[in-house]
Motif scaffolding. Structure first.
Motif, PDB file in Angstrom:
ATOM      1  N   ARG A  34      -4.426   5.752  -7.217  1.00 29.55           N
ATOM      2  CA  ARG A  34      -5.504   6.036  -6.260  1.00 29.55           C
ATOM      3  C   ARG A  34      -6.763   5.234  -6.558  1.00 29.55           C
ATOM      4  N   ASP A  35      -7.550   5.023  -5.493  1.00 29.67           N
ATOM      5  CA  ASP A  35      -8.840   4.366  -5.654  1.00 29.67           C
ATOM      6  C   ASP A  35      -9.918   5.420  -5.908  1.00 29.67           C
ATOM      7  N   LEU A  36     -11.169   4.996  -5.994  1.00 31.26           N
ATOM      8  CA  LEU A  36     -12.283   5.889  -6.292  1.00 31.26           C
ATOM      9  C   LEU A  36     -12.454   6.982  -5.245  1.00 31.26           C
ATOM     10  N   SER A  37     -12.025   6.705  -4.006  1.00 31.15           N
ATOM     11  CA  SER A  37     -12.123   7.700  -2.934  1.00 31.15           C
ATOM     12  C   SER A  37     -10.900   8.613  -2.866  1.00 31.15           C
ATOM     13  N   GLY A  38      -9.933   8.416  -3.763  1.00 26.93           N
ATOM     14  CA  GLY A  38      -8.746   9.260  -3.799  1.00 26.93           C
ATOM     15  C   GLY A  38      -7.613   8.790  -2.908  1.00 26.93           C
ATOM     16  N   ARG A  39      -7.770   7.622  -2.282  1.00 24.11           N
ATOM     17  CA  ARG A  39      -6.715   7.095  -1.402  1.00 24.11           C
ATOM     18  C   ARG A  39      -5.631   6.410  -2.233  1.00 24.11           C
ATOM     19  N   ILE A  40      -4.378   6.625  -1.847  1.00 23.73           N
ATOM     20  CA  ILE A  40      -3.263   5.988  -2.542  1.00 23.73           C
ATOM     21  C   ILE A  40      -3.241   4.503  -2.177  1.00 23.73           C
ATOM     22  N   GLN A  41      -3.292   3.653  -3.205  1.00 17.45           N
ATOM     23  CA  GLN A  41      -3.259   2.195  -3.010  1.00 17.45           C
ATOM     24  C   GLN A  41      -1.862   1.642  -3.186  1.00 17.45           C
ATOM     25  N   GLY A  42      -1.115   2.283  -4.045  1.00 12.73           N
ATOM     26  CA  GLY A  42       0.228   1.821  -4.361  1.00 12.73           C
ATOM     27  C   GLY A  42       0.933   2.879  -5.180  1.00 12.73           C
ATOM     28  N   LEU A  43       2.177   2.586  -5.500  1.00 15.19           N
ATOM     29  CA  LEU A  43       2.967   3.495  -6.327  1.00 15.19           C
ATOM     30  C   LEU A  43       3.478   2.732  -7.537  1.00 15.19           C
ATOM     31  N   GLN A  44       3.362   3.353  -8.677  1.00 13.96           N
ATOM     32  CA  GLN A  44       3.967   2.799  -9.871  1.00 13.96           C
ATOM     33  C   GLN A  44       5.198   3.658 -10.152  1.00 13.96           C
ATOM     34  N   ILE A  45       6.278   3.034 -10.523  1.00 13.18           N
ATOM     35  CA  ILE A  45       7.516   3.746 -10.796  1.00 13.18           C
ATOM     36  C   ILE A  45       7.725   3.798 -12.301  1.00 13.18           C
ATOM     37  N   ARG A  46       7.915   5.007 -12.814  1.00  8.56           N
ATOM     38  CA  ARG A  46       8.292   5.181 -14.227  1.00  8.56           C
ATOM     39  C   ARG A  46       9.802   5.260 -14.247  1.00  8.56           C
TER      40      ARG A  46
END
Length: 194
Positions: A34-46
């Protein structure tokens, strides 16, 4: 209608020849970045159950498919910046670590770099947006003591903050633990001081 879909250009998704959409299937779980505003920018996969020499984390990406889209390295922000309660920020490597640490520290603000050598400028810009001049703590894993490349990454990041008039310092923690998240988990379980 222009024929575009909301999935056009979204990393991880791609279009089949019949026009239907699909996504790259990873053997793991997704971590929203998430960015500073809480919006999802991308997904990281574990990734799970893998002995991959390239590490346990991947960006949700379809860059290797002709109709897909690649992901970029995003900085992850989690927690609260509230002058009445918390007026400090922790810089750490890894979105999952940031989520765990923020949760265990009652929602304190963490900025996660995708790697110790990545996205330093973005992290500095976020701290500048917050108006901080000090109370910036860099919390890299304890391998900083042995690994020259981690020490150098720390020094570069610290210098970038200094060039913007911001004082950043390393937060040291118990050497029995690799990461700050491991230390905080043990502190909660064993009742150690965090």
């Amino acid at each position: 209608m222009d024929g575009s879909s909301p999935l056009d250009g979204v990393p991880g998704f791609f279009k089949h020849s019949d026009g239907s959409y699909d996504f790259v299937n990873y053997n793991g779980f997704a971590i929203p970045v998430r960015d500073l505003s809480g919006r999802i920018q991308g997904l990281q996969i574990r990734l799970v159950n893998t002995n991959n020499e390239n590490g346990k984390y991947r960006w949700f990406s379809s860059a290797n498919i002709s109709t897909g889209t690649g992901a970029k390295n995003f900085v992850h922000v989690v927690g609260t910046f509230n002058e009445e309660k918390y007026r400090r920020v922790f810089i750490i490597e890894g979105a999952l670590k940031a989520d765990i640490c923020s949760y265990l520290m009652d929602g304190e603000l963490f900025i996660a770099l995708p790697g110790v050598n990545n996205s330093h400028d973005e992290a500095v810009q976020i701290v500048k947006q917050l108006g901080l001049k000090n109370e910036v703590f860099i919390v890299f894993d304890n391998d900083i003591i042995e690994k020259k490349e981690v020490q150098e990454a720390y020094e570069r990041l610290k210098k970038k903050f200094k060039n913007e008039g911001i004082t950043a310092m390393r937060l040291a923690f118990n050497l029995n633990y690799k990461g700050y998240d491991d230390y905080l988990i043990a502190a909660k379980i064993k009742g150690e001081c965090a």
